[in-house]
Design a protein around this motif. Structure first.
Motif, PDB file in Angstrom:
ATOM      1  N   THR A  98       2.454 -18.646  11.847  1.00  0.00           N
ATOM      2  CA  THR A  98       1.892 -18.007  10.731  1.00  0.00           C
ATOM      3  C   THR A  98       2.707 -16.752  10.352  1.00  0.00           C
ATOM      4  O   THR A  98       3.025 -16.617   9.237  1.00  0.00           O
ATOM      5  N   PHE A  99       3.443 -16.397  11.467  1.00  0.00           N
ATOM      6  CA  PHE A  99       4.054 -14.912  11.179  1.00  0.00           C
ATOM      7  C   PHE A  99       5.485 -15.631  10.350  1.00  0.00           C
ATOM      8  O   PHE A  99       5.744 -14.934   9.179  1.00  0.00           O
ATOM      9  N   GLY A 100       5.986 -16.649  10.780  1.00  0.00           N
ATOM     10  CA  GLY A 100       7.000 -17.265  10.095  1.00  0.00           C
ATOM     11  C   GLY A 100       6.755 -17.532   8.803  1.00  0.00           C
ATOM     12  O   GLY A 100       7.724 -17.293   7.795  1.00  0.00           O
ATOM     13  N   LEU A 101       5.711 -18.103   8.477  1.00  0.00           N
ATOM     14  CA  LEU A 101       5.211 -18.656   7.158  1.00  0.00           C
ATOM     15  C   LEU A 101       5.136 -17.283   6.115  1.00  0.00           C
ATOM     16  O   LEU A 101       5.573 -17.367   4.910  1.00  0.00           O
ATOM     17  N   GLY A 102       4.522 -16.313   6.787  1.00  0.00           N
ATOM     18  CA  GLY A 102       4.317 -15.167   5.962  1.00  0.00           C
ATOM     19  C   GLY A 102       5.871 -14.600   5.570  1.00  0.00           C
ATOM     20  O   GLY A 102       6.053 -14.254   4.331  1.00  0.00           O
ATOM     21  N   VAL A 103       6.572 -14.467   6.418  1.00  0.00           N
ATOM     22  CA  VAL A 103       8.034 -13.967   6.029  1.00  0.00           C
ATOM     23  C   VAL A 103       8.659 -14.973   4.997  1.00  0.00           C
ATOM     24  O   VAL A 103       9.348 -14.585   4.155  1.00  0.00           O
ATOM     25  N   VAL A 104       8.624 -16.194   5.126  1.00  0.00           N
ATOM     26  CA  VAL A 104       9.194 -17.099   4.087  1.00  0.00           C
ATOM     27  C   VAL A 104       8.256 -17.038   2.960  1.00  0.00           C
ATOM     28  O   VAL A 104       9.212 -16.833   1.770  1.00  0.00           O
ATOM     29  N   ILE A 105       7.197 -16.803   3.014  1.00  0.00           N
ATOM     30  CA  ILE A 105       6.381 -16.499   1.535  1.00  0.00           C
ATOM     31  C   ILE A 105       6.684 -15.326   0.822  1.00  0.00           C
ATOM     32  O   ILE A 105       7.168 -15.282  -0.391  1.00  0.00           O
ATOM     33  N   GLN A 106       6.960 -14.244   1.813  1.00  0.00           N
ATOM     34  CA  GLN A 106       7.334 -13.061   1.061  1.00  0.00           C
ATOM     35  C   GLN A 106       8.886 -13.193   0.264  1.00  0.00           C
ATOM     36  O   GLN A 106       8.847 -12.471  -0.621  1.00  0.00           O
ATOM     37  N   ASN A 107       9.717 -13.630   1.124  1.00  0.00           N
ATOM     38  CA  ASN A 107      11.145 -13.835   0.535  1.00  0.00           C
ATOM     39  C   ASN A 107      11.213 -14.792  -0.440  1.00  0.00           C
ATOM     40  O   ASN A 107      12.129 -14.424  -1.230  1.00  0.00           O
ATOM     41  N   ALA A 108      10.346 -15.903  -0.552  1.00  0.00           N
ATOM     42  CA  ALA A 108      10.538 -16.872  -1.504  1.00  0.00           C
ATOM     43  C   ALA A 108       9.967 -16.140  -2.850  1.00  0.00           C
ATOM     44  O   ALA A 108      10.505 -16.551  -3.891  1.00  0.00           O
ATOM     45  N   LEU A 109       9.053 -15.248  -2.662  1.00  0.00           N
ATOM     46  CA  LEU A 109       8.503 -14.663  -3.921  1.00  0.00           C
ATOM     47  C   LEU A 109       9.595 -13.460  -4.230  1.00  0.00           C
ATOM     48  O   LEU A 109       9.832 -13.254  -5.702  1.00  0.00           O
ATOM     49  N   LEU A 110      10.247 -12.974  -3.370  1.00  0.00           N
ATOM     50  CA  LEU A 110      11.299 -11.933  -3.841  1.00  0.00           C
ATOM     51  C   LEU A 110      12.341 -12.794  -4.507  1.00  0.00           C
ATOM     52  O   LEU A 110      12.822 -12.322  -5.626  1.00  0.00           O
ATOM     53  N   GLN A 111      12.654 -13.803  -4.273  1.00  0.00           N
ATOM     54  CA  GLN A 111      13.695 -14.789  -4.897  1.00  0.00           C
ATOM     55  C   GLN A 111      13.444 -15.242  -6.308  1.00  0.00           C
ATOM     56  O   GLN A 111      14.125 -15.187  -7.093  1.00  0.00           O
ATOM     57  N   HIS A 112      12.175 -15.650  -6.062  1.00  0.00           N
ATOM     58  CA  HIS A 112      11.645 -16.331  -7.482  1.00  0.00           C
ATOM     59  C   HIS A 112      11.170 -15.257  -8.611  1.00  0.00           C
ATOM     60  O   HIS A 112      11.554 -15.358  -9.685  1.00  0.00           O
ATOM     61  N   TYR A 113      10.332 -14.354  -8.076  1.00  0.00           N
ATOM     62  CA  TYR A 113      10.049 -13.233  -9.374  1.00  0.00           C
ATOM     63  C   TYR A 113      10.667 -11.962  -9.111  1.00  0.00           C
ATOM     64  O   TYR A 113      10.361 -11.028  -9.960  1.00  0.00           O
ATOM     65  N   SER A 114      11.595 -11.725  -8.315  1.00  0.00           N
ATOM     66  CA  SER A 114      12.452 -10.498  -7.998  1.00  0.00           C
ATOM     67  C   SER A 114      11.825  -9.323  -7.508  1.00  0.00           C
ATOM     68  O   SER A 114      10.246  -9.552  -7.266  1.00  0.00           O
ATOM     69  N   ALA A 115      12.334  -8.315  -6.924  1.00  0.00           N
ATOM     70  CA  ALA A 115      11.461  -7.114  -6.614  1.00  0.00           C
ATOM     71  C   ALA A 115      10.648  -6.109  -7.465  1.00  0.00           C
ATOM     72  O   ALA A 115       9.870  -5.379  -6.904  1.00  0.00           O
ATOM     73  N   ASP A 116      10.887  -6.365  -8.657  1.00  0.00           N
ATOM     74  CA  ASP A 116      10.075  -5.454  -9.792  1.00  0.00           C
ATOM     75  C   ASP A 116       8.811  -5.816  -9.489  1.00  0.00           C
ATOM     76  O   ASP A 116       8.203  -6.901  -9.148  1.00  0.00           O
ATOM     77  N   SER A 117       7.788  -4.700  -9.639  1.00  0.00           N
ATOM     78  CA  SER A 117       6.727  -4.559  -9.495  1.00  0.00           C
ATOM     79  C   SER A 117       5.973  -5.285 -10.718  1.00  0.00           C
ATOM     80  O   SER A 117       6.304  -5.331 -11.800  1.00  0.00           O
ATOM     81  N   GLN A 118       4.858  -6.082 -10.475  1.00  0.00           N
ATOM     82  CA  GLN A 118       4.176  -6.764 -11.346  1.00  0.00           C
ATOM     83  C   GLN A 118       2.572  -6.460 -11.566  1.00  0.00           C
ATOM     84  O   GLN A 118       2.049  -5.728 -10.544  1.00  0.00           O
ATOM     85  N   GLY A 119       2.033  -6.355 -12.603  1.00  0.00           N
ATOM     86  CA  GLY A 119       0.318  -6.290 -12.668  1.00  0.00           C
ATOM     87  C   GLY A 119      -0.249  -7.393 -13.602  1.00  0.00           C
ATOM     88  O   GLY A 119       0.263  -8.139 -14.081  1.00  0.00           O
ATOM     89  N   LEU A 120      -1.410  -7.383 -13.234  1.00  0.00           N
ATOM     90  CA  LEU A 120      -2.499  -8.245 -13.936  1.00  0.00           C
ATOM     91  C   LEU A 120      -3.144  -7.460 -14.792  1.00  0.00           C
ATOM     92  O   LEU A 120      -3.822  -6.621 -14.525  1.00  0.00           O
ATOM     93  N   ASP A 121      -3.303  -7.750 -16.245  1.00  0.00           N
ATOM     94  CA  ASP A 121      -4.194  -7.030 -17.218  1.00  0.00           C
ATOM     95  C   ASP A 121      -5.210  -7.599 -17.434  1.00  0.00           C
ATOM     96  O   ASP A 121      -5.347  -8.666 -18.301  1.00  0.00           O
ATOM     97  N   ALA A 122      -6.190  -7.012 -16.971  1.00  0.00           N
ATOM     98  CA  ALA A 122      -7.784  -7.713 -17.243  1.00  0.00           C
ATOM     99  C   ALA A 122      -8.403  -7.066 -18.568  1.00  0.00           C
ATOM    100  O   ALA A 122      -9.502  -7.358 -18.580  1.00  0.00           O
ATOM    101  N   GLY A 123      -7.618  -6.231 -19.110  1.00  0.00           N
ATOM    102  CA  GLY A 123      -8.163  -5.596 -20.342  1.00  0.00           C
ATOM    103  C   GLY A 123      -9.052  -4.398 -20.127  1.00  0.00           C
ATOM    104  O   GLY A 123      -8.821  -3.534 -19.371  1.00  0.00           O
TER     105      GLY A 123
END
Lengths: 293, 340
Positions: A98-123
């Motif tokens: 589970t720890f390895g999976l977490g690190v992989v998810i984290q870095n895959a997100l970094l690779q795909h979405y970049s380190a820029d912060s994101q937000g969800l606009d609910a109005g």
């Protein structure tokens, strides 16, 4: 911000922590399983909501209809084909996977979405609030978060105590071998529990995304807050988890009122210190039974 | 030791051969600055040796003592900031400060154990992680440590040594830490303490019943690992003379990568971390500067290994041909096999 207001905001923030902690508490309660990727899964769900809202051009709340079932299915399959192979008397394989999976998810997100912060606009709900007194105002969105946490926990409690499936969950938790003799397929139970855990953490992740901006690296701190809520409340007690989340939220909000060098961190530090104090003086948690930790 | 027609021995033919090979390798590594004047090998090797030292210590905790810590970055960070405080602020010799940094980490590890040892298994893992976060936040908040700012070793602390001498000493320290860490694990396992550890790993209740003091055994190993990890942290700072709390206490760099190395090489064996570090080196050489891909690749390989081959590369090697390079197990050798 006054102390009273800080305490009220802390209670509301605690709803979010309880929502994060629900999945951890449930999977520990039923199968003694600790998922160290839990926080990264919340952030993954938030990013999935970002993609869903962009592609379908919908409100983040509507994106829940896509993200939550998707994550639940992922939970079922992950338990079935990966986590199941790590369950046993030795906790090491589950921690490593589970720890390895977490690190992989984290870095895959970094690779795909970049380190820029994101937000969800609910109005407009994000900023709307009810003014209670001159200096206490309660936001609709934090209130909705706390309400959701309570509803989820009540629903789970009812599921566990009133339904046939819940009886099977509890039986497997108490004694998987005997439960198997009674015709219960414990592997299927575990997969269902993980599906629920992933669904609740997806809900929490999307709420986090609406509440604040987020980046790929925030998973671990979400995991730690959820874990602290579980331990403060007492292991294996769903009500304890709700109370633990609220206690942690209040500690963080009050900690933020203290003036130190870096303001943003002090609340988090106070939350951690409260957790250590509970560990030192009441290791079974506020609602836990003796000797469960 | 003799026992009728048999003799009890730890030595195996491979271990004798291994001793010769490792001895030769050690001589070659120790004299590296002599025959590698361009430092083409020395520069990457420092990092590899640092990771080997961290990996042996994590493996000692998780693979042998059942203490699966995700908070070892705390001791790396404590080592870094001890070196900054002792050498930079107090003017103590930087290389003496490396040993003192280990001592600071060892002393601080005792109160940490007081909290963390109340948790078990996965919750011990997250508990140590929380404590590491607390230490990181305290270092950032502290005025004298100033962990929020970038800090570095300057002429204040390093002035007495030339640039070349510093590079060589850092390399030798890294080599000493890596070889020392491996030696510590072998020695611990061959001692009474190691026998106790393995008994506890196999059956905690059974070991308790036979008189093994589980808490004390685990505490000793915990403190030893903290000392060595702290000293390694100080060498990490010597190798990259600037630091911030966020990099010194990085869970990804100083614990996640280390866990991946151990899991790929083989948890619970002394050879495993060496194999794992070789894989780490190989993959790192293929990647240019992509930190993200390093975590994705090593993490994925580690997860797949943990599920399909829980004993890592060393376990696969054992299945193919059982060899023991670092003999820690006692075997019965029939007298007839003995050369006269």
């Amino acid at each position: 911000m006054s102390w009273a207001n800080a305490a009220v905001q802390g209670v509301l923030l605690g709803g979010l922590f309880a929502l994060v902690a629900t999945g951890l508490s449930l999977s520990f309660g039923v199968m003694r399983f600790v998922n160290l990727a839990h926080g990264d899964l919340a952030i993954l769900a938030a990013y999935l909501a970002v993609s869903t809202t962009t592609i379908l051009d919908v409100n983040p709340f509507v994106s829940l209809l896509v993200v939550v079932p998707l994550m639940a299915a992922a939970g079922y399959l992950t338990q079935r084909y990966v986590f199941d192979r790590t369950i046993g008397p030795d906790p090491l394989p589950a921690i490593l996977v589970t720890f390895g999976l977490g690190v992989v998810i984290q870095n895959a997100l970094l690779q795909h979405y970049s380190a820029d912060s994101q937000g969800l606009d609910a109005g407009s709900i994000e900023t709307a609030s009810i003014r209670l007194t001159d200096d206490i105002a309660v936001g609709w969105f934090p209130l909705l978060t706390l309400g959701t946490a309570v509803v989820v926990l009540v629903a789970l409690q009812l599921l566990l105590s009133r339904t046939r499936a819940g009886r099977a969950f509890r039986a497997t938790s108490d004694d998987p071998d005997t439960a198997r003799l009674m015709g219960i397929d414990d592997r299927r139970i575990y997969a269902r529990v993980m599906a629920i855990a992933f669904a609740t953490v997806a809900l929490a992740g999307v709420f986090i995304g609406i509440r604040q901006t987020f980046g790929p690296a925030e998973g671990p701190s979400i995991l730690l807050f959820g874990f602290e809520a579980v331990v403060i409340g007492g292991l294996g007690s769903l009500w304890g988890t709700l109370v633990g989340g609220i206690v942690l939220g209040v500690a963080q909000a009050l900690g933020n009122q203290v003036d130190v060098r870096y303001d943003l961190l002090s609340g988090v530090l106070f939350g951690h210190l409260l957790f250590l104090a509970v560990l030192a003086f009441r290791p079974q948690g506020l609602f836990g039974r003796q000797g469960r930790a | 030791m003799t026992c009728g027609a048999h003799r009890i021995s730890r030595r195996t033919p491979e271990s004798t051969a291994g001793l010769v090979v490792f001895g030769a390798l050690l001589v070659a590594l120790a004299t590296l600055p002599e025959w590698d004047p361009d430092r083409t090998l020395q520069v990457p090797l420092v990092i590899v040796l640092i990771y080997l030292s961290l990996a042996q210590m994590w493996n000692l905790l998780a693979g042998f003592a059942g203490l699966v810590s995700i908070g070892q970055q705390m001791f790396v960070g404590i080592g870094v900031y001890s070196l900054l405080t002792l050498a930079e602020d107090r003017g103590i010799d930087p290389y003496l400060s490396v040993a003192l940094a280990g001592l600071v980490a060892a002393v601080l590890s005792i109160p940490v154990a007081l909290f963390a040892f109340r948790l078990k298994g996965g919750y011990f893992a997250i508990g140590t992680w929380v404590i590491a976060e607390v230490v990181r936040l305290l270092v950032i908040e502290s005025d004298s440590l100033a962990g929020g700012d970038v800090r570095s070793l300057t002429r204040n602390s390093l002035g007495a040594y030339s640039r070349e001498a510093r590079d060589d000493i850092t390399y030798w320290l890294a080599l000493a830490l890596a070889v020392g860490a491996t030696a510590i694990v072998v020695l611990v396992l061959r001692s009474r303490l190691g026998l106790g550890l393995r008994a506890v790993r196999d059956s905690e209740g059974g070991a308790r019943g036979l008189g093994v003091d589980v808490g004390r055994t685990r505490l000793i190993v915990w403190v030893v690992a903290a000392f060595w990890t702290g000293a390694t942290g100080a060498v990490i700072l010597l190798n990259s003379p600037s630091a911030r709390a966020d990099s010194a206490f990085s869970v990804l760099r100083w614990t996640a990568l280390v866990i991946f190395i151990v899991v790929i090489g083989g948890v619970g064996s002394t050879t495993g971390p060496i194999l794992g570090v070789a894989v780490f080196w190989f993959i790192d050489e293929q990647l240019a500067e992509a930190d993200t891909w390093r975590f994705i690749i090593l993490g994925t390989v580690a997860v797949v290994m943990a599920v399909l081959a829980p004993k890592g590369l060393y376990g696969l090697l054992q299945r193919w041909r059982p060899v023991q390079f670092f003999p820690v197990r006692r075997r019965l050798v029939p007298r007839a096999e003995e050369p006269a």
